[in-house]
Design a protein around this motif. Structure first.
Motif, PDB file in Angstrom:
ATOM      1  N   ASP A  82       0.819  -1.201   0.000  1.00 39.22           N
ATOM      2  CA  ASP A  82       0.000   0.000   0.000  1.00 39.22           C
ATOM      3  C   ASP A  82       0.862   1.264   0.000  1.00 39.22           C
ATOM      4  O   ASP A  82       0.476   2.289  -0.583  1.00 39.22           O
ATOM      5  CB  ASP A  82      -0.917  -0.015   1.230  1.00 39.22           C
ATOM      6  CG  ASP A  82      -1.928   1.120   1.208  1.00 39.22           C
ATOM      7  OD1 ASP A  82      -2.652   1.254   0.201  1.00 39.22           O
ATOM      8  OD2 ASP A  82      -1.987   1.882   2.181  1.00 39.22           O
ATOM      9  N   GLN A  83       2.041   1.225   0.633  1.00 48.74           N
ATOM     10  CA  GLN A  83       2.917   2.390   0.684  1.00 48.74           C
ATOM     11  C   GLN A  83       3.863   2.466  -0.508  1.00 48.74           C
ATOM     12  O   GLN A  83       4.179   3.552  -0.981  1.00 48.74           O
ATOM     13  CB  GLN A  83       3.736   2.373   1.984  1.00 48.74           C
ATOM     14  CG  GLN A  83       2.901   2.526   3.241  1.00 48.74           C
ATOM     15  CD  GLN A  83       3.756   2.563   4.492  1.00 48.74           C
ATOM     16  OE1 GLN A  83       4.975   2.618   4.409  1.00 48.74           O
ATOM     17  NE2 GLN A  83       3.127   2.534   5.650  1.00 48.74           N
ATOM     18  N   ALA A  84       4.338   1.310  -0.981  1.00 47.76           N
ATOM     19  CA  ALA A  84       5.391   1.307  -1.998  1.00 47.76           C
ATOM     20  C   ALA A  84       4.857   1.340  -3.423  1.00 47.76           C
ATOM     21  O   ALA A  84       5.600   1.714  -4.342  1.00 47.76           O
ATOM     22  CB  ALA A  84       6.282   0.069  -1.817  1.00 47.76           C
ATOM     23  N   VAL A  85       3.617   0.924  -3.648  1.00 47.19           N
ATOM     24  CA  VAL A  85       3.076   0.840  -5.002  1.00 47.19           C
ATOM     25  C   VAL A  85       1.915   1.820  -5.138  1.00 47.19           C
ATOM     26  O   VAL A  85       0.823   1.552  -4.611  1.00 47.19           O
ATOM     27  CB  VAL A  85       2.602  -0.603  -5.322  1.00 47.19           C
ATOM     28  CG1 VAL A  85       2.103  -0.687  -6.761  1.00 47.19           C
ATOM     29  CG2 VAL A  85       3.732  -1.593  -5.085  1.00 47.19           C
ATOM     30  N   GLU A 144      -2.992   1.422 -12.161  1.00 45.36           N
ATOM     31  CA  GLU A 144      -3.998   1.793 -13.154  1.00 45.36           C
ATOM     32  C   GLU A 144      -3.367   2.066 -14.508  1.00 45.36           C
ATOM     33  O   GLU A 144      -3.928   1.712 -15.558  1.00 45.36           O
ATOM     34  CB  GLU A 144      -4.769   3.022 -12.675  1.00 45.36           C
ATOM     35  CG  GLU A 144      -5.622   2.779 -11.434  1.00 45.36           C
ATOM     36  CD  GLU A 144      -6.675   1.714 -11.659  1.00 45.36           C
ATOM     37  OE1 GLU A 144      -7.159   1.582 -12.799  1.00 45.36           O
ATOM     38  OE2 GLU A 144      -7.000   1.003 -10.686  1.00 45.36           O
ATOM     39  N   ALA A 145      -2.193   2.685 -14.517  1.00 47.42           N
ATOM     40  CA  ALA A 145      -1.507   2.929 -15.783  1.00 47.42           C
ATOM     41  C   ALA A 145      -1.120   1.623 -16.463  1.00 47.42           C
ATOM     42  O   ALA A 145      -1.208   1.499 -17.694  1.00 47.42           O
ATOM     43  CB  ALA A 145      -0.268   3.792 -15.542  1.00 47.42           C
ATOM     44  N   ARG A 149      -2.710  -1.191 -16.161  1.00 46.85           N
ATOM     45  CA  ARG A 149      -3.950  -1.774 -16.684  1.00 46.85           C
ATOM     46  C   ARG A 149      -4.361  -1.100 -17.999  1.00 46.85           C
ATOM     47  O   ARG A 149      -4.824  -1.763 -18.920  1.00 46.85           O
ATOM     48  CB  ARG A 149      -5.065  -1.640 -15.658  1.00 46.85           C
ATOM     49  CG  ARG A 149      -4.921  -2.548 -14.452  1.00 46.85           C
ATOM     50  CD  ARG A 149      -6.221  -2.656 -13.687  1.00 46.85           C
ATOM     51  NE  ARG A 149      -6.074  -3.509 -12.531  1.00 46.85           N
ATOM     52  CZ  ARG A 149      -6.119  -4.846 -12.580  1.00 46.85           C
ATOM     53  NH1 ARG A 149      -6.291  -5.456 -13.742  1.00 46.85           N
ATOM     54  NH2 ARG A 149      -5.986  -5.554 -11.475  1.00 46.85           N
ATOM     55  N   VAL A 150      -4.204   0.212 -18.065  1.00 40.75           N
ATOM     56  CA  VAL A 150      -4.524   0.915 -19.304  1.00 40.75           C
ATOM     57  C   VAL A 150      -3.651   0.419 -20.454  1.00 40.75           C
ATOM     58  O   VAL A 150      -4.107   0.328 -21.609  1.00 40.75           O
ATOM     59  CB  VAL A 150      -4.357   2.443 -19.102  1.00 40.75           C
ATOM     60  CG1 VAL A 150      -4.477   3.182 -20.430  1.00 40.75           C
ATOM     61  CG2 VAL A 150      -5.396   2.955 -18.117  1.00 40.75           C
ATOM     62  N   ASP A 151      -2.415   0.080 -20.149  1.00 41.16           N
ATOM     63  CA  ASP A 151      -1.516  -0.442 -21.180  1.00 41.16           C
ATOM     64  C   ASP A 151      -1.816  -1.885 -21.550  1.00 41.16           C
ATOM     65  O   ASP A 151      -1.133  -2.459 -22.408  1.00 41.16           O
ATOM     66  CB  ASP A 151      -0.061  -0.337 -20.705  1.00 41.16           C
ATOM     67  CG  ASP A 151       0.402   1.116 -20.635  1.00 41.16           C
ATOM     68  OD1 ASP A 151      -0.221   1.962 -21.313  1.00 41.16           O
ATOM     69  OD2 ASP A 151       1.367   1.393 -19.903  1.00 41.16           O
ATOM     70  N   GLY A 152      -2.802  -2.484 -20.890  1.00 40.18           N
ATOM     71  CA  GLY A 152      -3.205  -3.840 -21.239  1.00 40.18           C
ATOM     72  C   GLY A 152      -2.518  -4.945 -20.464  1.00 40.18           C
ATOM     73  O   GLY A 152      -2.625  -6.123 -20.842  1.00 40.18           O
ATOM     74  N   ALA A 153      -1.826  -4.622 -19.378  1.00 41.07           N
ATOM     75  CA  ALA A 153      -1.134  -5.644 -18.592  1.00 41.07           C
ATOM     76  C   ALA A 153      -2.128  -6.441 -17.765  1.00 41.07           C
ATOM     77  O   ALA A 153      -3.078  -5.888 -17.206  1.00 41.07           O
ATOM     78  CB  ALA A 153      -0.093  -5.000 -17.679  1.00 41.07           C
ATOM     79  N   SER A 154      -1.917  -7.747 -17.685  1.00 36.64           N
ATOM     80  CA  SER A 154      -2.759  -8.597 -16.854  1.00 36.64           C
ATOM     81  C   SER A 154      -2.380  -8.439 -15.390  1.00 36.64           C
ATOM     82  O   SER A 154      -1.362  -7.829 -15.049  1.00 36.64           O
ATOM     83  CB  SER A 154      -2.609 -10.061 -17.271  1.00 36.64           C
ATOM     84  OG  SER A 154      -1.278 -10.504 -17.059  1.00 36.64           O
ATOM     85  N   THR A 155      -3.195  -9.003 -14.504  1.00 34.83           N
ATOM     86  CA  THR A 155      -2.924  -8.891 -13.066  1.00 34.83           C
ATOM     87  C   THR A 155      -1.604  -9.559 -12.700  1.00 34.83           C
ATOM     88  O   THR A 155      -0.816  -9.018 -11.909  1.00 34.83           O
ATOM     89  CB  THR A 155      -4.071  -9.522 -12.266  1.00 34.83           C
ATOM     90  OG1 THR A 155      -5.297  -8.867 -12.595  1.00 34.83           O
ATOM     91  CG2 THR A 155      -3.828  -9.387 -10.773  1.00 34.83           C
TER      92      THR A 155
END
Length: 298
Positions: free
Chosen positions: A184-187, A193-194, A196-202
Motif C-alpha cells: 500500500d505504501q510502496a506501489v 492503473e496505468a 492496466r490501461v496499457d493492457g497488462a494482466s494482473t
C-alpha cells in the motif's frame, strides 16, 4: 554606518542548518559514540563467549575465573558434535535447511500475492478477509491448536516426516499483513492503473510493477520467517523422531545423560547460527534499503 549582526547563537544555528554544515547536525557526540560502543560490546559478547567455550574443554568451561580467550579445541569439539550417535546433528542441519527454505519461500510468495490483492485489488469482502487475517495474529495458534494439529498429523500419517513441520507453516497472518501495508505504501495506485490501461494482466502487474517495488519488504519478511522457522523447537520435538530431528532438537540431544556437556552444546549452537549469519549477509542490503525507504516515506 553601523551594521547590526545576529547574536552568536543564531549564527551558530545558521551554520548548522546551512548546506555546507548539514553534516554537523548528524555528527555523533562522544556520549553517543560511547553508548553505541557499549551496546555493540554487550550484544557481541554472548557470541564471543560461545566461541570461547566451544574451543575449550569442559574443565576450562567450569573454571573460576573463566577463560576469556579462545582455545585450540574447536575442530575436535566440532568433530565430537558431528560424531555424536544420539544427536544426528548433520541430519538436523539438513532437515532445518529444507524446512526453513520451503517455509520461507512459501510465506514470502503467498504473502506478496495476498498483500497485492488486499492493497490494490478491489473485490467484495476484501476488508472482512483482511480482518480475519488480523484476528489470526491475536490468537496463539501454536499453543491452542497444538493438540488438534498433532492429531491431524497422526491421521495423515506424517508424524516422523518433515512434511509435518513444513505444511502447517506455509502461510501466516503476519506475512500477509506486513506485505499488505508495504504494498500500500510502496506501489502507488496510479501506477497499477496505468499498467492496466496499457493492457497488462494482473499477474504481469504483480511481476513487473509490484515485485520490484516490494522487494525490500520481501527480504525483511523472508529473513524473519527463516530465523523463526530455523529456531523453532517445540513443534519439531513433538512430531519428529529422535533419528530425524531438526538442528534445535539435535542440539538438545547433545546433553549428557548425567550432566551438561557445555562444550558440545556451545559447539553445536555455534555451527547452527552459521546459516543465519549467511542469510543476514545475503539479505542485509535489502533489509537496510527497506528500512531506509520506510524512514524516508515517514
Amino acid at each position: 554606518m553601523t551594521t547590526l549582526s545576529a547574536p552568536a547563537g543564531t549564527r551558530r544555528r545558521r551554520r548548522a542548518t546551512a548546506p555546507g554544515g548539514a553534516a554537523g547536525i548528524w555528527s555523533a557526540t562522544p556520549l553517543t559514540k560511547f553508548i553505541l560502543a557499549v551496546t555493540i560490546v554487550i550484544s557481541a559478547f554472548p557470541l564471543y563467549w560461545m566461541i570461547v567455550i566451544a574451543s575449550r574443554s569442559n574443565s576450562d568451561a567450569t573454571d573460576i575465573p573463566p577463560p576469556f580467550l579462545p582455545g585450540g579445541n574447536l575442530g575436535e569439539n566440532i568433530q565430537r558434535v558431528l560424531s555424536n550417535p544420539d544427536a544426528h546433528y548433520m541430519t538436523g542441519l539438513i532437515n532445518s535447511m529444507i524446512i526453513s527454505v520451503a517455509v520461507t519461500a512459501s510465506v514470502v510468495v503467498i504473502s506478496t500475492f495476498a498483500g497485492f490483492a488486499f492493497a490494490r485489488l478491489k473485490f467484495k469482502g476484501g476488508k472482512i478477509l483482511l480482518l480475519l487475517v488480523l484476528l489470526t495474529m491475536m490468537v496463539p495458534l501454536q499453543q491452542m491448536g497444538i493438540v488438534p494439529l498433532y492429531r491431524l498429523m497422526v491421521n495423515l500419517e506424517w508424524v516422523g516426516s518433515i512434511k509435518a513441520v513444513i505444511m502447517p507453516y506455509l502461510l501466516n497472518g503476519f506475512g500477509v499483513f506486513l506485505m499488505t501495508q508495504y504494498t500500500d505504501q510502496a506501489v502507488p495506485n496510479e501506477l497499477v492503473e496505468a499498467a492496466r490501461v496499457d493492457g497488462a494482466s494482473t499477474v504481469r502487474i504483480w511481476f513487473n510493477v509490484v515485485l520490484p517495488a516490494v522487494r525490500p519488504g520481501m527480504a525483511v519478511l523472508g529473513i524473519n520467517t527463516f530465523m523463526l522457522t530455523w529456531n523453532d523447537f517445540m513443534w519439531p520435538l513433538l512430531v519428529l523422531t529422535p533419528d530425524n530431528p531438526t538442528v534445535q532438537v539435535a542440539i538438545n540431544s547433545l546433553n549428557a545423560k548425567y550432566g551438561t556437556d557445555y562444550v558440545l552444546i556451545f559447539s553445536g549452537t555455534l555451527m547452527s547460527i552459521l546459516p543465519l549469519i549467511v542469510v543476514f549477509i545475503a539479505f542485509g542490503r535489502q533489509i537496510i534499503g527497506g528500512l531506509m525507504e520506510g524512514a524516508v516515506k515517514a
